[in-house]
Design a protein around this motif. Structure first.
Motif, PDB file in Angstrom:
ATOM      1  N   ALA A 145       9.671  -0.142   4.558  1.00  0.00           N
ATOM      2  CA  ALA A 145      11.038  -0.632   4.399  1.00  0.00           C
ATOM      3  C   ALA A 145      12.102   0.046   3.947  1.00  0.00           C
ATOM      4  O   ALA A 145      13.178   0.224   4.497  1.00  0.00           O
ATOM      5  CB  ALA A 145      11.177  -2.235   3.681  1.00  0.00           C
ATOM      6  N   GLY A 146      11.938   0.817   2.818  1.00  0.00           N
ATOM      7  CA  GLY A 146      12.732   1.783   2.537  1.00  0.00           C
ATOM      8  C   GLY A 146      13.032   2.883   3.343  1.00  0.00           C
ATOM      9  O   GLY A 146      14.203   3.418   3.518  1.00  0.00           O
ATOM     10  N   GLU A 147      11.992   3.366   4.085  1.00  0.00           N
ATOM     11  CA  GLU A 147      12.179   4.396   5.190  1.00  0.00           C
ATOM     12  C   GLU A 147      12.828   4.007   6.170  1.00  0.00           C
ATOM     13  O   GLU A 147      13.931   4.616   6.856  1.00  0.00           O
ATOM     14  CB  GLU A 147      10.831   4.730   5.535  1.00  0.00           C
ATOM     15  CG  GLU A 147      10.075   5.618   4.524  1.00  0.00           C
ATOM     16  CD  GLU A 147      10.498   6.859   4.346  1.00  0.00           C
ATOM     17  OE1 GLU A 147      11.263   7.420   5.026  1.00  0.00           O
ATOM     18  OE2 GLU A 147      10.346   7.657   3.099  1.00  0.00           O
ATOM     19  N   ILE A 148      12.621   2.693   6.557  1.00  0.00           N
ATOM     20  CA  ILE A 148      13.398   2.066   7.682  1.00  0.00           C
ATOM     21  C   ILE A 148      15.003   2.112   7.590  1.00  0.00           C
ATOM     22  O   ILE A 148      15.827   2.466   8.227  1.00  0.00           O
ATOM     23  CB  ILE A 148      12.967   0.520   8.028  1.00  0.00           C
ATOM     24  CG1 ILE A 148      11.490   0.758   8.659  1.00  0.00           C
ATOM     25  CG2 ILE A 148      13.997   0.070   9.043  1.00  0.00           C
ATOM     26  CD1 ILE A 148      11.062  -0.617   8.951  1.00  0.00           C
ATOM     27  N   GLY A 149      15.161   1.345   6.249  1.00  0.00           N
ATOM     28  CA  GLY A 149      16.784   1.705   5.577  1.00  0.00           C
ATOM     29  C   GLY A 149      17.374   2.941   5.691  1.00  0.00           C
ATOM     30  O   GLY A 149      18.746   3.280   6.057  1.00  0.00           O
ATOM     31  N   THR A 150      16.346   3.987   5.131  1.00  0.00           N
ATOM     32  CA  THR A 150      16.951   5.323   5.509  1.00  0.00           C
ATOM     33  C   THR A 150      17.095   5.785   6.852  1.00  0.00           C
ATOM     34  O   THR A 150      18.454   6.478   7.156  1.00  0.00           O
ATOM     35  CB  THR A 150      15.970   6.517   4.730  1.00  0.00           C
ATOM     36  OG1 THR A 150      15.873   5.747   3.399  1.00  0.00           O
ATOM     37  CG2 THR A 150      16.472   7.948   4.880  1.00  0.00           C
ATOM     38  N   VAL A 151      16.313   5.466   7.740  1.00  0.00           N
ATOM     39  CA  VAL A 151      16.571   6.018   9.314  1.00  0.00           C
ATOM     40  C   VAL A 151      17.859   5.331   9.668  1.00  0.00           C
ATOM     41  O   VAL A 151      18.753   5.715  10.386  1.00  0.00           O
ATOM     42  CB  VAL A 151      15.437   5.413   9.831  1.00  0.00           C
ATOM     43  CG1 VAL A 151      15.733   5.489  11.565  1.00  0.00           C
ATOM     44  CG2 VAL A 151      14.316   6.345   9.526  1.00  0.00           C
ATOM     45  N   GLU A 168       1.807  -0.706   1.813  1.00  0.00           N
ATOM     46  CA  GLU A 168       2.760   0.208   2.201  1.00  0.00           C
ATOM     47  C   GLU A 168       4.031  -0.271   2.679  1.00  0.00           C
ATOM     48  O   GLU A 168       4.897   0.486   2.974  1.00  0.00           O
ATOM     49  CB  GLU A 168       2.169   1.306   2.876  1.00  0.00           C
ATOM     50  CG  GLU A 168       1.335   2.416   2.309  1.00  0.00           C
ATOM     51  CD  GLU A 168       1.734   3.144   1.172  1.00  0.00           C
ATOM     52  OE1 GLU A 168       2.877   3.515   1.500  1.00  0.00           O
ATOM     53  OE2 GLU A 168       0.902   3.373   0.444  1.00  0.00           O
ATOM     54  N   PHE A 169       4.127  -1.678   2.948  1.00  0.00           N
ATOM     55  CA  PHE A 169       5.129  -2.106   3.458  1.00  0.00           C
ATOM     56  C   PHE A 169       6.557  -2.051   2.739  1.00  0.00           C
ATOM     57  O   PHE A 169       7.446  -1.694   3.333  1.00  0.00           O
ATOM     58  CB  PHE A 169       4.878  -3.667   3.721  1.00  0.00           C
ATOM     59  CG  PHE A 169       6.114  -4.197   4.428  1.00  0.00           C
ATOM     60  CD1 PHE A 169       6.252  -4.287   5.790  1.00  0.00           C
ATOM     61  CD2 PHE A 169       7.261  -5.212   3.768  1.00  0.00           C
ATOM     62  CE1 PHE A 169       7.396  -4.990   6.320  1.00  0.00           C
ATOM     63  CE2 PHE A 169       7.999  -5.766   4.444  1.00  0.00           C
ATOM     64  CZ  PHE A 169       8.319  -5.849   5.679  1.00  0.00           C
ATOM     65  N   PRO A 170       6.518  -1.872   1.416  1.00  0.00           N
ATOM     66  CA  PRO A 170       7.863  -1.842   0.741  1.00  0.00           C
ATOM     67  C   PRO A 170       8.245  -0.344   0.981  1.00  0.00           C
ATOM     68  O   PRO A 170       9.456  -0.254   1.049  1.00  0.00           O
ATOM     69  CB  PRO A 170       7.535  -2.097  -0.648  1.00  0.00           C
ATOM     70  CG  PRO A 170       6.232  -2.879  -0.573  1.00  0.00           C
ATOM     71  CD  PRO A 170       5.576  -2.524   0.511  1.00  0.00           C
ATOM     72  N   ASN A 171       7.542   0.573   0.794  1.00  0.00           N
ATOM     73  CA  ASN A 171       7.884   1.926   1.051  1.00  0.00           C
ATOM     74  C   ASN A 171       8.370   2.065   2.703  1.00  0.00           C
ATOM     75  O   ASN A 171       9.503   2.635   2.918  1.00  0.00           O
ATOM     76  CB  ASN A 171       6.795   2.805   0.913  1.00  0.00           C
ATOM     77  CG  ASN A 171       6.424   2.926  -0.498  1.00  0.00           C
ATOM     78  OD1 ASN A 171       7.182   2.649  -1.464  1.00  0.00           O
ATOM     79  ND2 ASN A 171       5.085   3.320  -0.673  1.00  0.00           N
TER      80      ASN A 171
END
Length: 376
Positions: free
Chosen positions: A147-153, A142-145
């Protein structure tokens, strides 16, 4: 019903549904705007303080938000590296993590056996190893997802800062426009409501930030004195979760104690003792002084509001639930509760005869038909 009326009603329904759909789809943006306004309400007194010292408004706003950004960057530099290193080490060697959990469980089992006098096994070691391996594999997948969530935050955080800056620059014009929509006789009352809401939001957020900062620093000092590993990360977890009123500190303490337990049970006990000591100071001295002029809601009601906020919006919902509830309470007080109290309040007239307010039609009719003896 004529064809014209049918067409008009249909059009109203379609427009209403379209507006509801637009609101639902833009909920995240509206949430960012709400958080930005709450944060701006907390920072506005500092901007006004700088303006009194003849600093232009734009520069004052940039200085305040720049300082907040620098503090966040400094916390990230101090807290994230040790946490990331420890997490990456566990992800690369899940057997090491499993062994630490098994060691901590063995210590707990020995103490329980010594207290109760009976043998006990909490979780079989093989089950722990299998569960840890499965969890690590899931996290890696789940790390790629993530990372995307962190970018959104991060993007939403930057947007919150930008919206807050624009709100502070346009706040006076927005308030003036809002009050101009009401009659002259109500504009003062509307201005008072806006000021009270802004003061309540600002006081609450500043109080929460102060309490979280002091709690985090105090725990860090204690943990550093006893040389507990990753003292910065543990103190940060306890401090940041304190932003959730009433229950947040306990959640953070539980997480910090479990993380400390992975090193040694003694470190877990020290972490728990540090939390208890600081929490006593926070509850009995710090919070009453920093939150005395906050939203003014009952603690039981605050807990209920927090659970509702968590259910609707997760962690962010829990963080903004109390400020939103405080705003609704102020509106309810000014628009419903206070007018009703004034209507129902008794009055002394004619040398001490107690009658109800004349605004009440039932009482007014009763007074007209059965006047008090002193009026006859």
């Amino acid at each position: 019903m004529t064809a014209q009326q049918t067409f008009r009603n249909t059009l109203v329904v379609i427009v209403t549904l379209a507006m509801a759909y637009a609101i639902v789809m833009s909920a995240s943006i509206l949430l960012v705007v709400l958080i930005a306004i709450i944060l701006a309400s907390a920072l506005r007194p500092f901007v006004l303080w700088l303006e009194k010292r003849r600093i232009p408004q734009g520069l004052a706003i940039l200085m305040v938000y720049g300082l907040i950004g620098f503090v966040i960057f400094l916390l990230a530099v101090v807290v994230l590296p040790p946490a990331v290193n420890q997490l990456s080490g566990y992800l690369q060697n899940d057997e090491r993590l499993a062994n630490r959990i098994i060691t901590a469980q063995s210590w707990a089992e020995q103490n329980i056996e010594r207290i109760t006098g009976s043998d006990i096994t909490l979780v079989p070691p093989e089950t722990i190893r299998e569960q840890v391996k499965t969890t690590v594999e899931t996290l890696v997948a789940e790390f790629p997802n993530m990372a995307g969530e962190i970018g959104t935050v991060l993007g939403e955080a930057i947007l919150t800062f930008i919206v807050g800056i624009y709100w502070l620059t346009a706040r006076d014009q927005a308030v003036a426009f809002s009050t101009s929509l009401f009659s002259l006789g109500r504009r003062v009352a509307i201005q008072e409501i806006v000021t009270e809401i802004e003061t309540s939001l600002g006081t609450y957020v500043r109080g929460i930030m102060t309490v979280s900062f002091v709690v985090g620093i105090a725990n860090f000092i204690i943990l550093s004195i006893f040389r507990v590993p990753n003292a910065v990360t543990l103190a940060f977890i306890i401090g940041i979760t304190t932003a959730l009123p009433v229950v947040g500190g306990f959640i953070g303490a539980g997480a910090a104690v479990l993380l400390a337990l992975l090193s040694t049970p003694v470190n877990a006990l020290i972490t728990f003792g540090s939390f208890v000591a600081v929490q006593q100071v926070e509850v009995h001295w710090l919070t009453p002084r920093t939150m005395a002029r906050s939203v003014g809601l009952n603690p039981i009601l605050i807990i209920t509001i927090l659970f509702v906020g968590f259910g609707l919006g997760g962690v962010v919902g829990g963080l903004i639930a109390v400020p939103v509830a405080g705003t609704l309470y102020i509106l309810l007080k000014h628009l419903v509760i206070d007018p009703r109290k004034e209507e129902a309040a008794p009055q002394f007239v004619h040398g001490g005869v107690l009658i109800a307010s004349k605004n009440s039609p039932d009482v007014a009719a009763n007074v007209e038909t059965n006047p008090p003896a002193i009026l006859r």
